[in-house]
Design a protein around this motif. Structure first.
Motif: not given
Length: 65
Positions: A25, A21, A18
C-alpha cells in the motif's frame, strides 16, 4: 474476566502479513506506512496494536555494547 479488558496481542503471522500489506500500500515502505496509518483519526484499538507491533518489528534493534 481479566481477558475482557486486556487487548489481544497480534500473532507473528498477522504482523508479517500486515507488514507485507503495508509495503504494497505504501510503495515498498512499510515502516513509514505503519507510522502514517497510526496517525489516522478513526483507528480501532486492535488495528493500532497491530500497527504498533509492525513498527516494533520493522525498527532496527538497538546495538548493545
Amino acid at each position: 474476566m481479566f481477558g475482557l479488558w486486556a487487548p489481544e496481542r497480534p500473532t507473528e503471522a498477522a504482523v508479517r502479513s500486515e507488514i507485507w500489506s503495508l509495503g504494497a500500500r505504501h510503495q515498498g515502505r512499510p515502516l513509514e506506512g505503519a507510522l502514517a496509518e497510526l496517525e489516522a483519526d478513526e483507528i480501532t484499538s486492535g488495528r493500532a496494536a497491530l500497527l504498533r507491533a509492525c513498527v516494533a518489528k520493522l525498527r532496527p534493534a538497538k546495538v548493545r555494547r
